[in-house]
Design an enzyme around this catalytic site. Structure first.
Site, PDB file in Angstrom:
ATOM      1  N   GLU A   1     -20.384  -0.801  13.355  1.00 43.18           N
ATOM      2  CA  GLU A   1     -19.744  -0.194  14.949  1.00 43.18           C
ATOM      3  C   GLU A   1     -20.982   0.584  15.173  1.00 43.18           C
ATOM      4  O   GLU A   1     -22.024   0.878  16.636  1.00 43.18           O
ATOM      5  CB  GLU A   1     -18.159   0.609  14.711  1.00 43.18           C
ATOM      6  CG  GLU A   1     -18.651   1.889  15.956  1.00 43.18           C
ATOM      7  CD  GLU A   1     -16.892   2.897  15.409  1.00 43.18           C
ATOM      8  OE1 GLU A   1     -17.041   3.254  17.033  1.00 43.18           O
ATOM      9  OE2 GLU A   1     -15.650   2.196  14.659  1.00 43.18           O
TER      10      GLU A   1
ATOM     11  N   TYR B   1     -23.719  -2.106  45.331  1.00 45.40           N
ATOM     12  CA  TYR B   1     -24.581  -1.682  47.071  1.00 45.40           C
ATOM     13  C   TYR B   1     -24.522  -2.921  47.643  1.00 45.40           C
ATOM     14  O   TYR B   1     -24.993  -2.231  48.900  1.00 45.40           O
ATOM     15  CB  TYR B   1     -25.726  -1.019  45.775  1.00 45.40           C
ATOM     16  CG  TYR B   1     -25.780   0.202  45.145  1.00 45.40           C
ATOM     17  CD1 TYR B   1     -26.026   1.422  46.358  1.00 45.40           C
ATOM     18  CD2 TYR B   1     -25.990   0.168  44.274  1.00 45.40           C
ATOM     19  CE1 TYR B   1     -25.127   2.282  45.900  1.00 45.40           C
ATOM     20  CE2 TYR B   1     -25.571   1.737  43.175  1.00 45.40           C
ATOM     21  CZ  TYR B   1     -25.815   2.890  44.141  1.00 45.40           C
ATOM     22  OH  TYR B   1     -25.210   4.148  43.715  1.00 45.40           O
TER      23      TYR B   1
ATOM     24  N   ASP C   1     -15.916   3.311  11.960  1.00 48.91           N
ATOM     25  CA  ASP C   1     -14.909   3.943  11.943  1.00 48.91           C
ATOM     26  C   ASP C   1     -13.460   4.302  11.471  1.00 48.91           C
ATOM     27  O   ASP C   1     -12.991   2.584  11.382  1.00 48.91           O
ATOM     28  CB  ASP C   1     -15.063   5.646  12.641  1.00 48.91           C
ATOM     29  CG  ASP C   1     -16.806   5.502  12.771  1.00 48.91           C
ATOM     30  OD1 ASP C   1     -17.274   5.338  12.180  1.00 48.91           O
ATOM     31  OD2 ASP C   1     -17.027   6.099  13.828  1.00 48.91           O
TER      32      ASP C   1
END
Length: 369
Positions: A202, A106, A254
């Site tokens: 995780e 911005y 996982d």
């Protein structure tokens, strides 16, 4: 302690200022000598990754791409580079202030022709500056937009903030969520610890399970919540604790191809940020699980691999970060069984199974217990 951290910050600011001035001077001198301005950068592709025997991580090789004013696109890229360099020197380093990556996008609205079209463009430019200066964006006082991850365990630290020095014990002085890791972990000094290992986790569910079950106390473990793909600050503090304190690291994710890449980013670095691997990667980190062989051995609840999963696994077979016999065997096994599993699948064996059976057995197998 506060003066020590403050002195380091001053030194980092001076180095960043010097490197950015060198870049600006290089472009200016090309104009002065009537040479078409250009800069060269390493090619950020998987095919340009090379293994560094010196640091045991994957880094960029010798292939380069060029930003040159010979083309309109290249000229605009150089223009934006000079605007960003000036902003970082005058607004950040000179005034000891900082911006988020989103804010920089911005801020460029006032740069006229140098305005960024999208945030991805300004993000890439900051990565370019890291490559060109061999410094991390934190040296330029650039902050990520996302919150930091958390950690919980037997370690005491001192953190220097804008409001002064904080002494924190990451078990006794924090709530159930743990200690929030700041975006710039160079402002942290380690005071004391009783840790025998770091478990980088995780998912938030498994992080909370290990905390609730008292795994940190039972095994003197520092638990680090990776929050999925780990932020740079998370990877950096893991590396610092491993190298400076000698605490071994295990990564618990996982059991799917995307999670294996989370481990790889911790241990070897991410392809996108291979220029920072020596600063953030922890090559001594070991993969704890969830392994495809665990899915078979413990008969865990699973989901079927999607086509996207299968393609990702096949891609990993050619990824230099997964070239070991161990990974080739595990990935091939997963392709053969066609299944994936989440960490929370261990809950099907009981809420204590993961901390009383799986983790102790696996850590012994890895030589960490």
């Amino acid at each position: 302690m506060a003066r020590k951290i403050s002195n380091k910050k001053t030194q980092r600011d001076l180095l960043a200022r010097e490197k950015l001035f060198e870049l600006a001077e290089k472009i200016y001198n090309q104009f002065e000598n009537e040479v078409v301005p250009s800069i060269s950068l390493p090619s950020r592709t998987k095919s340009n990754l090379e293994y560094s025997n010196e640091s045991d991580v994957w880094v960029y090789g010798g292939r380069e791409s060029e930003r040159s004013a010979k083309t309109v696109k290249g000229a605009f890229q150089l223009l934006k580079t000079t605007y960003a360099t000036e902003f970082l020197i005058n607004e950040h380093l000179a005034q000891s202030r900082g911006s988020t990556l989103r804010e920089l996008y911005y801020i460029s609205e006032g740069w006229e022709a140098a305005k960024f079209k999208e945030q991805a463009e300004s993000d890439r430019l900051i990565e370019d500056l890291e490559l060109l200066t061999n410094l991390q964006r934190e040296y330029f006082h650039m902050r990520p937009e996302e919150d930091g991850a958390t950690m919980f365990g037997p370690i005491e630290i001192t953190e220097q903030t804008n409001r002064g020095e904080r002494n924190i014990h990451c078990q006794k002085d924090v709530g159930e969520g743990g200690y929030q890791i700041p975006f710039n972990v160079e402002n942290i000094e380690f005071k004391a610890h009783d840790a025998s290992m770091i478990i980088a986790i995780e998912t938030g569910g498994m992080y909370a399970r290990l905390m609730e079950n008292g795994f940190d106390e039972a095994y003197n473990a520092i638990l680090v919540h990776l929050k999925g793909q780990p932020a740079r600050s998370t990877r950096r503090i893991i590396k610092r604790m491993n190298e400076e304190l000698g605490i071994p690291v295990a990564v618990f994710t996982d059991g799917d191809p995307w999670s294996y890449r989370i481990y790889a980013s911790v241990a070897y670095g991410a392809i996108k940020s291979a220029h920072l691997s020596e600063f953030m990667a922890t090559p001594a980190a070991k993969f704890l699980g969830l392994q495809p062989s665990d899915i078979v051995e413990y008969e865990l609840s699973t989901d079927k691999l999607t086509e996207q999963d299968i393609n990702a696994l096949r891609s990993e077979l050619s990824d230099p970060r997964f070239e070991s016999d161990y990974w080739k065997e595990q990935i091939q096994l997963q392709l053969d069984i066609g299944k994936k599993a989440e960490q929370q699948a261990f809950a099907g064996k009981g809420l204590n199974f993961v901390t009383e059976v799986y983790l102790p057995n696996r850590l012994k197998e890895m030589g960490m217990l």
